[in-house]
Scaffold this motif. Structure first.
Motif, mmCIF file in Angstrom:
data_model
loop_
_atom_site.group_PDB
_atom_site.id
_atom_site.type_symbol
_atom_site.label_atom_id
_atom_site.label_comp_id
_atom_site.label_asym_id
_atom_site.label_seq_id
_atom_site.Cartn_x
_atom_site.Cartn_y
_atom_site.Cartn_z
ATOM 1 N N GLN A 260 0.869 -1.290 0.392
ATOM 2 C CA GLN A 260 0.427 -0.464 0.139
ATOM 3 C C GLN A 260 0.758 1.033 0.079
ATOM 4 N N GLU A 261 2.007 1.347 0.899
ATOM 5 C CA GLU A 261 2.509 2.340 0.770
ATOM 6 C C GLU A 261 3.372 2.872 -0.587
ATOM 7 N N VAL A 262 3.865 1.327 -1.259
ATOM 8 C CA VAL A 262 4.376 1.594 -2.650
ATOM 9 C C VAL A 262 3.333 2.225 -3.301
ATOM 10 N N ARG A 263 1.729 1.271 -4.023
ATOM 11 C CA ARG A 263 1.004 2.459 -4.527
ATOM 12 C C ARG A 263 0.870 3.460 -4.122
ATOM 13 N N ASP A 264 0.278 4.415 -2.550
ATOM 14 C CA ASP A 264 0.280 5.110 -2.889
ATOM 15 C C ASP A 264 1.742 6.839 -3.173
ATOM 16 N N SER A 265 2.525 6.371 -3.865
ATOM 17 C CA SER A 265 3.544 7.113 -3.901
ATOM 18 C C SER A 265 4.266 7.068 -4.891
ATOM 19 N N LYS A 266 4.596 8.436 -5.358
ATOM 20 C CA LYS A 266 4.594 8.291 -6.842
ATOM 21 C C LYS A 266 6.049 8.706 -7.335
ATOM 22 N N PRO A 267 7.100 8.217 -8.472
ATOM 23 C CA PRO A 267 5.820 7.491 -9.018
ATOM 24 C C PRO A 267 5.523 5.511 -8.593
ATOM 25 N N GLY A 268 5.795 5.383 -7.827
ATOM 26 C CA GLY A 268 6.378 3.768 -6.980
ATOM 27 C C GLY A 268 7.255 3.485 -7.676
ATOM 28 N N LEU A 269 8.374 3.469 -7.985
ATOM 29 C CA LEU A 269 9.317 3.192 -9.171
ATOM 30 C C LEU A 269 10.338 2.427 -7.806
ATOM 31 N N ILE A 270 10.366 1.098 -7.353
ATOM 32 C CA ILE A 270 11.587 0.170 -6.816
ATOM 33 C C ILE A 270 12.537 -0.005 -6.974
ATOM 34 N N VAL A 271 13.544 0.507 -7.106
ATOM 35 C CA VAL A 271 15.713 0.577 -7.698
ATOM 36 C C VAL A 271 15.836 -0.924 -5.863
ATOM 37 N N ASP A 272 16.382 -1.158 -6.236
ATOM 38 C CA ASP A 272 17.258 -2.534 -5.504
ATOM 39 C C ASP A 272 18.647 -2.518 -5.955
ATOM 40 N N SER A 273 19.209 -2.970 -4.641
ATOM 41 C CA SER A 273 21.412 -3.744 -5.272
ATOM 42 C C SER A 273 20.779 -4.754 -4.393
ATOM 43 N N LEU A 274 21.585 -5.840 -4.946
ATOM 44 C CA LEU A 274 20.780 -7.206 -4.297
ATOM 45 C C LEU A 274 22.128 -7.985 -3.212
ATOM 46 N N VAL A 275 23.058 -7.363 -3.937
ATOM 47 C CA VAL A 275 25.101 -7.817 -2.898
ATOM 48 C C VAL A 275 24.405 -6.815 -1.839
ATOM 49 N N PRO A 276 24.585 -8.165 -0.883
ATOM 50 C CA PRO A 276 24.747 -7.615 0.738
ATOM 51 C C PRO A 276 26.263 -6.817 1.182
ATOM 52 N N ALA A 277 25.792 -5.419 1.441
ATOM 53 C CA ALA A 277 26.405 -4.239 1.215
ATOM 54 C C ALA A 277 26.048 -3.602 2.633
ATOM 55 N N GLY A 278 25.202 -3.544 3.463
ATOM 56 C CA GLY A 278 25.128 -3.101 5.076
ATOM 57 C C GLY A 278 25.688 -3.738 5.884
ATOM 58 N N GLN A 279 25.208 -3.453 7.271
ATOM 59 C CA GLN A 279 25.270 -3.373 8.135
ATOM 60 C C GLN A 279 24.278 -3.150 9.390
ATOM 61 N N VAL A 280 23.567 -3.927 9.921
ATOM 62 C CA VAL A 280 22.619 -3.326 10.982
ATOM 63 C C VAL A 280 22.810 -3.827 12.713
ATOM 64 N N GLU A 281 22.202 -2.586 13.351
ATOM 65 C CA GLU A 281 21.673 -2.469 14.429
ATOM 66 C C GLU A 281 20.008 -2.801 14.942
ATOM 67 N N PRO A 282 19.697 -3.645 15.634
ATOM 68 C CA PRO A 282 18.435 -3.812 16.030
ATOM 69 C C PRO A 282 17.885 -2.539 16.385
ATOM 70 N N ALA A 283 16.660 -2.226 16.006
ATOM 71 C CA ALA A 283 16.274 -1.333 17.256
ATOM 72 C C ALA A 283 14.420 -2.205 17.360
ATOM 73 N N ASP A 284 13.371 -0.796 18.182
ATOM 74 C CA ASP A 284 12.315 -1.039 18.300
ATOM 75 C C ASP A 284 11.601 -1.368 17.215
ATOM 76 N N GLY A 285 11.174 -2.426 16.591
ATOM 77 C CA GLY A 285 10.332 -2.913 15.556
ATOM 78 C C GLY A 285 11.053 -2.997 14.591
ATOM 79 N N GLY A 286 12.468 -3.127 14.521
ATOM 80 C CA GLY A 286 13.191 -2.754 13.053
ATOM 81 C C GLY A 286 14.395 -2.813 13.085
ATOM 82 N N PHE A 287 15.191 -2.164 12.680
ATOM 83 C CA PHE A 287 16.826 -2.301 12.053
ATOM 84 C C PHE A 287 16.677 -0.654 11.807
ATOM 85 N N LEU A 288 18.733 -0.371 11.977
ATOM 86 C CA LEU A 288 18.941 0.248 11.616
ATOM 87 C C LEU A 288 19.790 0.418 10.884
#
Length: 403
Positions: A114-142
């Motif tokens: 729904q969030e994507v559908r409500d955004s304009k133009p709704g284009l999703i791009v990606d980079s699928l080679v893992p190149a990040g780090q995360v920290e646990p956070a309340d309800g998700g990650f940083l």
């Protein structure tokens, strides 16, 4: 020749016929072709072409009807992409990524869809080679990191960025894609390349950006088991296709469509070209005739294989076959590599036979030559990995993970 009509397959769309979709694609291709010099000089598809792409409705071919899309048959998807790529390989590349991402969005959380559908133009791009780090956070990650090859990032609404992390309730870390809104992205303009310049495939840096759990997709898990991770399972056959089979074929038609234009340009140039010194018509040279004919039948074979690849995947999905076997996946990997490498090889031969005038930057041939080769270099199209993977599975050994 219309491959889709010949098979008796109608476009699954509430709004457009197959003919209308192809006419839109053809018009967009010609618009992009007229703007090819601006695309090359600015290293991005001109805004007028981008706007026309999204106004056309074509990127919605991979989106379900329930979410306001066209839910097109995959034969329609790839033929539209080929036609767009005939005008601009970069445009076909961007369309393919859009369609592929909108398709796998259907397996994600209802809230994020729904969030994507409500955004304009709704284009999703990606980079699928893992190149990040995360920290646990309340309800998700940083999320922090630095990702490369993010095609179309400057026009996007969302970016999916790969990382390896452990989700709540899971026992082991796994490859994940975390989706971040465009206004949180720091884009670095690094796309100074030989080919596919118009894709503006720049880099992204993030520093501790919050990603809620509903915007996270366990893509590798989905690729392995094909099970939706959202609340709703789309009923259409389009959403029963295997992930790699559906996603990776979208990267084949940029080379195919651009190679089609190479054949057209070579024929048009050779018909009027007069060879230096001999002052003879190039069109009378048997070698030029043979080179053109050879390229044409090779292109026909590559296109026929792409269409058969799609038909086979569709029929298997309709029959409820589920996730393909390792050998079936490896065979499809080999077919994708064959399609794009064939396009690169026939393009190279035509370029070599087109004469020194094609070396100038004003020549369409040299730009097409660069684009077809660039479009054939993606890691999911690698001939070495593909054929090795197929050979290994035929010998009862594990194949490549991109199969």
């Amino acid at each position: 020749m219309n491959a889709m009509s010949r098979q008796g397959t109608a476009v699954q769309s509430n709004e457009f016929t197959e003919v209308e979709l192809m006419m839109r694609a053809r018009g967009l291709a010609e618009l992009a072709w007229k703007h090819r010099e601006e695309t090359e000089s600015t290293r991005r598809i001109p805004r007028v072409v981008i706007d026309a792409l999204f106004d056309s409705g074509l990127p919605r071919l991979g989106t379900s009807r329930r979410m306001g899309g066209l839910e097109g048959h995959p034969l329609t998807l790839v033929e539209v992409g080929r036609e767009l790529s005939r005008g601009s390989a970069a445009l076909g590349w961007l369309y393919g990524l859009t369609v592929g991402h909108q398709w796998y969005l259907s397996f994600m959380s209802e809230r994020f869809q729904q969030e994507v559908r409500d955004s304009k133009p709704g284009l999703i791009v990606d980079s699928l080679v893992p190149a990040g780090q995360v920290e646990p956070a309340d309800g998700g990650f940083l999320l922090s990191g630095h990702w490369k090859f993010v095609s179309g990032v400057e026009w996007c609404s969302w970016a999916g960025l790969a990382v390896v992390a452990k989700l709540p309730g899971r026992t082991e870390p796994e490859p994940l894609v975390m989706f971040v809104p465009a206004d949180k992205l720091k884009i670095e303009d690094t796309w100074h390349t030989v080919g596919l310049r118009g894709t503006a495939s720049n880099e992204i840096k993030l520093e501790r950006v919050f990603v809620p759990l509903h915007r996270i997709f366990a893509l590798a898990r989905f690729a392995a088991d094909g099970k939706p991770q959202g609340e709703v399972s789309e009923p259409g056959t389009l959403y029963k296709l295997p992930f790699m089979a559906m996603a990776a074929i979208q990267l084949c038609y940029p080379a195919l469509g651009a190679a089609q234009r190479v054949i057209e340009e070579y024929a048009a140039w050779t018909k009027k070209r007069v060879r230096a010194y001999e002052h003879t018509a190039a069109k009378e040279a048997p070698y030029s005739q043979m080179t053109l004919a050879d390229a044409t039948v090779k292109w026909d074979a590559a296109r026929a294989l792409m269409l058969q690849y799609v038909r086979d995947a569709w029929e298997a999905a309709e029959a409820g076959q589920g996730v393909p076997s390792p050998e079936e996946r490896a065979r499809m990997f080999g077919q994708r590599a064959f399609i794009t490498r064939t396009c690169a090889e026939l393009t190279n031969q035509l370029f070599l036979d087109s004469g020194a005038m094609s070396l100038f930057e004003t020549s369409a041939m040299q730009a097409l030559w660069r684009d077809v080769n660039a479009a054939s270099m993606h890691m999911v199209l690698s001939r070495g990995d593909a054929l090795t993977s197929l050979g290994r599975t035929q010998m009862g050994l594990p194949g490549h993970h991109f199969a």
